[in-house]
Design a protein around this motif. Structure first.
Motif, PDB file in Angstrom:
ATOM      1  N   ALA A  47       0.848  -1.194   0.000  1.00  0.00           N
ATOM      2  CA  ALA A  47       0.000   0.000   0.000  1.00  0.00           C
ATOM      3  C   ALA A  47       0.885   1.246   0.000  1.00  0.00           C
ATOM      4  CB  ALA A  47      -0.952  -0.007   1.193  1.00  0.00           C
ATOM      5  N   ARG A  48       1.904   1.262   0.847  1.00  0.00           N
ATOM      6  CA  ARG A  48       2.842   2.406   0.884  1.00  0.00           C
ATOM      7  C   ARG A  48       3.616   2.506  -0.433  1.00  0.00           C
ATOM      8  NH1 ARG A  48       4.701   5.843   4.550  1.00  0.00           N
ATOM      9  NH2 ARG A  48       3.657   4.713   6.234  1.00  0.00           N
ATOM     10  N   ALA A  49       4.029   1.376  -1.003  1.00  0.00           N
ATOM     11  CA  ALA A  49       4.735   1.399  -2.289  1.00  0.00           C
ATOM     12  C   ALA A  49       3.834   1.976  -3.383  1.00  0.00           C
ATOM     13  CB  ALA A  49       5.205  -0.007  -2.665  1.00  0.00           C
ATOM     14  N   HIS A  50       2.537   1.692  -3.305  1.00  0.00           N
ATOM     15  CA  HIS A  50       1.587   2.257  -4.269  1.00  0.00           C
ATOM     16  C   HIS A  50       1.543   3.777  -4.121  1.00  0.00           C
ATOM     17  CE1 HIS A  50      -1.936   2.567  -6.836  1.00  0.00           C
ATOM     18  NE2 HIS A  50      -2.520   3.298  -5.893  1.00  0.00           N
ATOM     19  N   TYR A  51       1.494   4.264  -2.894  1.00  0.00           N
ATOM     20  CA  TYR A  51       1.541   5.713  -2.664  1.00  0.00           C
ATOM     21  C   TYR A  51       2.840   6.299  -3.221  1.00  0.00           C
ATOM     22  CZ  TYR A  51       3.078   9.848  -0.170  1.00  0.00           C
ATOM     23  OH  TYR A  51       3.618  11.068   0.133  1.00  0.00           O
ATOM     24  N   ASP A  52       3.969   5.668  -2.926  1.00  0.00           N
ATOM     25  CA  ASP A  52       5.261   6.168  -3.400  1.00  0.00           C
ATOM     26  C   ASP A  52       5.304   6.239  -4.928  1.00  0.00           C
ATOM     27  OD1 ASP A  52       6.220   6.410  -0.785  1.00  0.00           O
ATOM     28  OD2 ASP A  52       7.277   4.478  -0.851  1.00  0.00           O
ATOM     29  N   ALA A  53       4.714   5.256  -5.598  1.00  0.00           N
ATOM     30  CA  ALA A  53       4.761   5.189  -7.060  1.00  0.00           C
ATOM     31  C   ALA A  53       3.758   6.115  -7.739  1.00  0.00           C
ATOM     32  CB  ALA A  53       4.521   3.747  -7.518  1.00  0.00           C
ATOM     33  N   THR A  54       2.605   6.341  -7.090  1.00  0.00           N
ATOM     34  CA  THR A  54       1.522   7.067  -7.762  1.00  0.00           C
ATOM     35  C   THR A  54       1.213   8.429  -7.163  1.00  0.00           C
ATOM     36  OG1 THR A  54      -0.196   6.135  -6.337  1.00  0.00           O
ATOM     37  CG2 THR A  54       0.389   4.876  -8.348  1.00  0.00           C
ATOM     38  N   GLY A  55       1.580   8.635  -5.894  1.00  0.00           N
ATOM     39  CA  GLY A  55       1.178   9.855  -5.197  1.00  0.00           C
ATOM     40  C   GLY A  55      -0.236   9.781  -4.656  1.00  0.00           C
ATOM     41  N   HIS A  56      -0.904   8.656  -4.815  1.00  0.00           N
ATOM     42  CA  HIS A  56      -2.245   8.468  -4.245  1.00  0.00           C
ATOM     43  C   HIS A  56      -2.075   8.322  -2.738  1.00  0.00           C
ATOM     44  CE1 HIS A  56      -3.778   6.603  -8.289  1.00  0.00           C
ATOM     45  NE2 HIS A  56      -3.485   7.897  -8.390  1.00  0.00           N
ATOM     46  N   ARG A  57      -2.346   9.371  -2.021  1.00  0.00           N
ATOM     47  CA  ARG A  57      -1.929   9.470  -0.624  1.00  0.00           C
ATOM     48  C   ARG A  57      -2.895   8.889   0.396  1.00  0.00           C
ATOM     49  NH1 ARG A  57      -2.189  15.934   0.462  1.00  0.00           N
ATOM     50  NH2 ARG A  57      -2.682  15.393   2.613  1.00  0.00           N
ATOM     51  N   VAL A  58      -4.140   8.598   0.017  1.00  0.00           N
ATOM     52  CA  VAL A  58      -5.118   8.127   0.996  1.00  0.00           C
ATOM     53  C   VAL A  58      -5.509   6.680   0.718  1.00  0.00           C
ATOM     54  CG1 VAL A  58      -7.387   8.525   2.039  1.00  0.00           C
ATOM     55  CG2 VAL A  58      -5.985  10.470   1.317  1.00  0.00           C
ATOM     56  N   MET A  59      -5.397   5.872   1.761  1.00  0.00           N
ATOM     57  CA  MET A  59      -5.801   4.473   1.714  1.00  0.00           C
ATOM     58  C   MET A  59      -6.914   4.268   2.742  1.00  0.00           C
ATOM     59  SD  MET A  59      -3.761   2.870  -0.397  1.00  0.00           S
ATOM     60  CE  MET A  59      -2.497   3.653  -1.369  1.00  0.00           C
ATOM     61  N   ALA A  60      -7.798   3.336   2.454  1.00  0.00           N
ATOM     62  CA  ALA A  60      -8.841   2.947   3.405  1.00  0.00           C
ATOM     63  C   ALA A  60      -8.542   1.534   3.870  1.00  0.00           C
ATOM     64  CB  ALA A  60     -10.215   2.985   2.730  1.00  0.00           C
ATOM     65  N   SER A  61      -8.930   1.243   5.094  1.00  0.00           N
ATOM     66  CA  SER A  61      -8.810  -0.140   5.543  1.00  0.00           C
ATOM     67  C   SER A  61      -9.662  -1.009   4.637  1.00  0.00           C
ATOM     68  CB  SER A  61      -9.283  -0.274   6.987  1.00  0.00           C
ATOM     69  OG  SER A  61      -9.256  -1.645   7.360  1.00  0.00           O
ATOM     70  N   PHE A  62      -9.174  -2.190   4.313  1.00  0.00           N
ATOM     71  CA  PHE A  62      -9.939  -3.157   3.519  1.00  0.00           C
ATOM     72  C   PHE A  62     -10.187  -4.407   4.360  1.00  0.00           C
ATOM     73  CE2 PHE A  62     -10.474  -5.830  -0.472  1.00  0.00           C
ATOM     74  CZ  PHE A  62     -11.609  -5.183  -0.900  1.00  0.00           C
ATOM     75  N   GLU A  63     -10.366  -4.158   5.666  1.00  0.00           N
ATOM     76  CA  GLU A  63     -10.636  -5.217   6.633  1.00  0.00           C
ATOM     77  C   GLU A  63     -12.095  -5.158   7.066  1.00  0.00           C
ATOM     78  OE1 GLU A  63      -8.487  -7.652   7.661  1.00  0.00           O
ATOM     79  OE2 GLU A  63      -7.125  -6.837   6.172  1.00  0.00           O
ATOM     80  N   PRO A  64     -12.738  -6.314   7.283  1.00  0.00           N
ATOM     81  CA  PRO A  64     -14.140  -6.318   7.705  1.00  0.00           C
ATOM     82  C   PRO A  64     -14.341  -5.521   8.991  1.00  0.00           C
ATOM     83  CG  PRO A  64     -13.433  -8.535   7.109  1.00  0.00           C
ATOM     84  CD  PRO A  64     -12.199  -7.667   7.123  1.00  0.00           C
TER      85      PRO A  64
END
Length: 112
Positions: A47-64
């Motif tokens: 998830a952090r690597a995705h932010y580093d590569a894209t600049g998409h800075r906000v992630m949501a939990s994907f846990e139930p």
């Protein structure tokens, strides 16, 4: 900050871990593009690597049962809009996961 509540998640597990035969502790979903990656405790930290590569800075939990958002830039956790379903990995999917890929010594391999 970009949030697209209409985009569905990329799948039910970490994209990169599934491609590489790896495993994760918890899952995070990019709220800009739907990419599902693994959390910072996971070996791959995708998830952090995705932010580093894209600049998409906000992630949501994907846990139930979890509905929080995390901003990598501000390091703040908050709530956001409802996202396109599904809102989490399948409840029957084990943690850590995926089934059959997690080594017996997984606790010694996570980032703290």
């Amino acid at each position: 900050m970009e949030i697209d509540p209409q985009v569905p998640p990329s799948g039910t597990g970490c994209v990169e871990c599934l491609q590489a035969g790896g495993w994760w502790v918890h899952l995070r979903r990019c709220v800009a593009c739907g990419h599902v990656g693994c959390c910072d405790s996971s070996p791959g930290q995708h998830a952090r690597a995705h932010y580093d590569a894209t600049g998409h800075r906000v992630m949501a939990s994907f846990e139930p049962g979890e509905d929080w958002f995390h901003d990598f830039v501000s390091a703040e956790t908050s709530h956001g809009p409802a996202l396109a379903p599904p809102s989490s990995r399948p409840e029957e999917q084990p943690v850590p996961g995926p089934a059959g890929a997690v080594p017996d010594n997984w606790r010694s391999l996570i980032h703290r």
